[in-house]
Design a protein around this motif. Structure first.
Motif, PDB file in Angstrom:
ATOM      1  N   LEU A 246       8.234  10.752 -41.302  1.00  0.00           N
ATOM      2  CA  LEU A 246       6.847  10.675 -40.822  1.00  0.00           C
ATOM      3  C   LEU A 246       6.769   9.851 -39.542  1.00  0.00           C
ATOM      4  O   LEU A 246       7.399   8.803 -39.437  1.00  0.00           O
ATOM      5  CB  LEU A 246       5.986   9.975 -41.856  1.00  0.00           C
ATOM      6  CG  LEU A 246       5.193  10.825 -42.846  1.00  0.00           C
ATOM      7  CD1 LEU A 246       4.218   9.930 -43.589  1.00  0.00           C
ATOM      8  CD2 LEU A 246       4.449  11.957 -42.160  1.00  0.00           C
ATOM      9  N   ARG A 250      -2.712   7.841 -40.988  1.00  0.00           N
ATOM     10  CA  ARG A 250      -3.974   8.526 -40.693  1.00  0.00           C
ATOM     11  C   ARG A 250      -4.474   8.240 -39.272  1.00  0.00           C
ATOM     12  O   ARG A 250      -4.984   9.111 -38.585  1.00  0.00           O
ATOM     13  CB  ARG A 250      -5.018   8.072 -41.713  1.00  0.00           C
ATOM     14  CG  ARG A 250      -6.133   9.052 -41.874  1.00  0.00           C
ATOM     15  CD  ARG A 250      -6.846   8.864 -43.186  1.00  0.00           C
ATOM     16  NE  ARG A 250      -6.830   7.480 -43.624  1.00  0.00           N
ATOM     17  CZ  ARG A 250      -7.777   6.936 -44.395  1.00  0.00           C
ATOM     18  NH1 ARG A 250      -8.784   7.652 -44.785  1.00  0.00           N
ATOM     19  NH2 ARG A 250      -7.690   5.697 -44.786  1.00  0.00           N
ATOM     20  N   SER A 283      -1.813  14.226 -28.169  1.00  0.00           N
ATOM     21  CA  SER A 283      -2.324  14.616 -29.482  1.00  0.00           C
ATOM     22  C   SER A 283      -3.798  14.266 -29.643  1.00  0.00           C
ATOM     23  O   SER A 283      -4.492  14.858 -30.473  1.00  0.00           O
ATOM     24  CB  SER A 283      -1.538  13.916 -30.596  1.00  0.00           C
ATOM     25  OG  SER A 283      -0.195  14.290 -30.524  1.00  0.00           O
ATOM     26  N   ASN A 288      -7.192  16.783 -35.128  1.00  0.00           N
ATOM     27  CA  ASN A 288      -6.539  15.875 -36.071  1.00  0.00           C
ATOM     28  C   ASN A 288      -5.278  15.297 -35.407  1.00  0.00           C
ATOM     29  O   ASN A 288      -4.162  15.769 -35.629  1.00  0.00           O
ATOM     30  CB  ASN A 288      -6.177  16.627 -37.359  1.00  0.00           C
ATOM     31  CG  ASN A 288      -5.734  15.664 -38.448  1.00  0.00           C
ATOM     32  OD1 ASN A 288      -5.337  14.529 -38.151  1.00  0.00           O
ATOM     33  ND2 ASN A 288      -5.790  16.100 -39.686  1.00  0.00           N
ATOM     34  N   THR A 290      -3.238  12.668 -35.509  1.00  0.00           N
ATOM     35  CA  THR A 290      -2.015  12.129 -36.119  1.00  0.00           C
ATOM     36  C   THR A 290      -1.217  13.227 -36.815  1.00  0.00           C
ATOM     37  O   THR A 290       0.021  13.217 -36.803  1.00  0.00           O
ATOM     38  CB  THR A 290      -2.335  10.981 -37.093  1.00  0.00           C
ATOM     39  OG1 THR A 290      -3.352  11.420 -37.988  1.00  0.00           O
ATOM     40  CG2 THR A 290      -2.809   9.745 -36.370  1.00  0.00           C
ATOM     41  N   GLU A 291      -1.939  14.199 -37.397  1.00  0.00           N
ATOM     42  CA  GLU A 291      -1.233  15.313 -38.027  1.00  0.00           C
ATOM     43  C   GLU A 291      -0.541  16.162 -36.951  1.00  0.00           C
ATOM     44  O   GLU A 291       0.601  16.598 -37.101  1.00  0.00           O
ATOM     45  CB  GLU A 291      -2.227  16.161 -38.812  1.00  0.00           C
ATOM     46  CG  GLU A 291      -1.563  17.025 -39.859  1.00  0.00           C
ATOM     47  CD  GLU A 291      -2.603  17.763 -40.675  1.00  0.00           C
ATOM     48  OE1 GLU A 291      -3.395  17.088 -41.357  1.00  0.00           O
ATOM     49  OE2 GLU A 291      -2.626  19.013 -40.592  1.00  0.00           O
ATOM     50  N   TYR A 292      -1.256  16.350 -35.854  1.00  0.00           N
ATOM     51  CA  TYR A 292      -0.712  17.119 -34.746  1.00  0.00           C
ATOM     52  C   TYR A 292       0.562  16.425 -34.203  1.00  0.00           C
ATOM     53  O   TYR A 292       1.592  17.061 -33.978  1.00  0.00           O
ATOM     54  CB  TYR A 292      -1.768  17.231 -33.641  1.00  0.00           C
ATOM     55  CG  TYR A 292      -1.361  18.103 -32.490  1.00  0.00           C
ATOM     56  CD1 TYR A 292      -1.406  19.493 -32.602  1.00  0.00           C
ATOM     57  CD2 TYR A 292      -0.941  17.547 -31.278  1.00  0.00           C
ATOM     58  CE1 TYR A 292      -1.029  20.306 -31.542  1.00  0.00           C
ATOM     59  CE2 TYR A 292      -0.563  18.351 -30.220  1.00  0.00           C
ATOM     60  CZ  TYR A 292      -0.606  19.721 -30.353  1.00  0.00           C
ATOM     61  OH  TYR A 292      -0.221  20.516 -29.308  1.00  0.00           O
ATOM     62  N   ASN A 294       2.551  14.358 -35.791  1.00  0.00           N
ATOM     63  CA  ASN A 294       3.641  14.535 -36.768  1.00  0.00           C
ATOM     64  C   ASN A 294       4.320  15.881 -36.606  1.00  0.00           C
ATOM     65  O   ASN A 294       5.548  15.984 -36.620  1.00  0.00           O
ATOM     66  CB  ASN A 294       3.084  14.479 -38.194  1.00  0.00           C
ATOM     67  CG  ASN A 294       3.295  13.122 -38.800  1.00  0.00           C
ATOM     68  OD1 ASN A 294       4.252  12.438 -38.460  1.00  0.00           O
ATOM     69  ND2 ASN A 294       2.406  12.725 -39.672  1.00  0.00           N
ATOM     70  N   SER A 295       3.511  16.923 -36.429  1.00  0.00           N
ATOM     71  CA  SER A 295       4.115  18.257 -36.325  1.00  0.00           C
ATOM     72  C   SER A 295       4.876  18.398 -35.010  1.00  0.00           C
ATOM     73  O   SER A 295       5.929  19.030 -34.957  1.00  0.00           O
ATOM     74  CB  SER A 295       3.062  19.354 -36.491  1.00  0.00           C
ATOM     75  OG  SER A 295       2.176  19.305 -35.409  1.00  0.00           O
TER      76      SER A 295
END
Ligand SMILES: Cc1cc2nc3c(=O)[nH]c(=O)nc-3n(C[C@H](O)[C@H](O)[C@H](O)COP(=O)(O)OP(=O)(O)OC[C@H]3O[C@@H](n4cnc5c(N)ncnc54)[C@H](O)[C@@H]3O)c2cc1C
Length: 365
Positions: A246, A250, A283, A288, A290-292, A294-295
């Protein structure tokens, strides 16, 4: 409340700040040091770092003091001069590089405060950054505070391994005949290498690093002595590698050394810091972030496992087994320059490099 607080003003934080300012994001950098500040580093920039800085519109030429098209690689099986089409290593002094990038961000409107961050606290809609001198609030935080990272420790995300490296700026007349070349010497230290990177004014960035922990001051001093140079102040630091799966929680994204992005083969971390800083700031355009983020980081984190495999090939198989016992090394092979150029130019992932190495071994075998 700020849109974004960036903790740390090295290549990761500064790159994030430059991008944030261009996106019109209200951002602040917090750093415990004031520029120009010292950071133990070889200051070596590979072609992919230069390519990335050009994409970011940064002209680093004023902080580059030397360019090495030739690299002398010293192994137990002999020494080889590797000649590259583009400078393989452009050498900077980190205090100048970091100050240059910091000024770029601040001149574009990013605020700066000199404080040491102790921890960060996330809530549903903001992050509290607790510093020695005050508490600051932002919607998003980029942790770019290097190694070991207070931000990472606060959010429970940490690199899995650390290498150690020691350097100094030595000076004088070089007592060996390698001209303007950079030197990488794999015979000086186990699971690592010693380097000599020429700078301006008869100065040289000389250091060594290893994945094995140890006290290496005497080793470095004797290397400097053999090179005929006068040592400067020895400085050591961790080089974290093997990032966790990770890259963010969040509201907090980790970048650069804070995430353990350094290359386990070369120890290079400036490119990875800039790349992750840029992606973290970009990002924020997503719904989103933080999700972006991460990906976006998943591919790099995945490739770092192959990088580790290459490190085992270079430091275990090649340096210990082939060079020492059989008197041969992959560095002398015709295809080596080509693979190194592609990897350091960002044109080949480590995953594909492993495939090329295996293919070349099976063809030559
Ligand atoms: C001896 C050595 C040689 C190296 N040589 C090379 C090389 O030739 N080429 C290469 O690409 N990489 C090299 N590296 C790796 C490279 O230096 C790092 O990977 C790179 O600096 C990481 O950048 P960063 O922005 O993540 O962190 P850093 O550059 O470490 O910046 C972190 C910043 O955060 C600030 N900070 C830290 N804690 C706090 C806190 N609690 N509160 C506020 N501010 C804080 C620090 O003052 C600093 O300004 C070398 C490393 C070492 C140790």
């Amino acid at each position: 409340m700020y849109d974004l607080i960036i903790i740390g003003s090295g290549p990761a934080g500064n790159t994030a700040a430059i991008i944030a300012s261009r996106l019109g994001i209200r951002a602040m950098i917090i750093d415990k040091a004031r520029h120009p500040r010292v950071k133990p580093c070889g200051g070596g920039l590979t072609p992919k770092s230069i390519a990335l800085s050009r994409i970011l519109g940064l002209d680093l030429s004023e902080v580059i003091e030397h360019e090495c098209n030739e690299v002398v690689v010293v192994t137990h099986a002999g020494s080889y001069i590797m000649r590259f089409k583009e400078p393989m290593i452009r050498v900077s002094r980190r205090e100048r590089l970091d100050e240059f990038m910091f000024n770029e961000a601040v001149n574009n409107g990013v605020e700066y405060i000199n404080d040491e961050v102790l921890k960060v606290k996330e809530t549903a809609n903001k992050v509290e950054v607790i510093g020695r001198g005050g508490v600051y609030e932002a919607k998003w935080v980029i942790g770019a505070d290097g190694a070991p990272s207070r931000v990472g420790r606060s959010i429970g995300i940490m690199p899995k391994s650390n290498a150690v490296a020691l350097m100094n700026i030595a000076s004088g007349n070089l007592g060996i005949n390698t001209g303007d070349a950079c030197i990488l010497d794999f015979t000086r230290i186990k699971w690592g290498y010693a380097w000599l990177f020429p700078l301006s004014r008869s100065d040289y960035d000389v250091g060594l690093g290893s994945a094995l922990k140890g006290r290496y001051s005497d080793l470095l001093l004797s290397y400097i002595n053999e090179l005929g140079l006068k040592p400067g102040r020895l400085m050591g630091h961790l080089i974290p590698y093997r990032p966790p799966n990770l890259a963010s929680t969040r509201r907090v994204m980790l970048t650069g050394d804070a995430l353990g992005l350094a290359d386990p083969v070369t120890g290079e971390g400036i490119f990875q810091a800039m790349m992750s800083g840029a992606l973290a700031a970009l990002s924020l355009r997503s719904s989103n972030p933080t999700e972006y983020y991460n990906s976006m980081m998943a591919n790099y984190i995945n490739d770092s496992q192959y990088a580790l495999m290459v490190a085992y090939i270079v430091y275990g198989f090649d340096s210990i087994f082939l060079s020492r016992f059989l008197g041969v090394t992959g560095f002398s092979k015709a295809g080596a320059v080509n693979i190194i150029e592609k990897v350091t130019g960002g044109k080949l992932t480590y995953r594909d490099a492993v495939k090329e190495v295996v293919k070349s071994i099976s063809v030559s075998g």
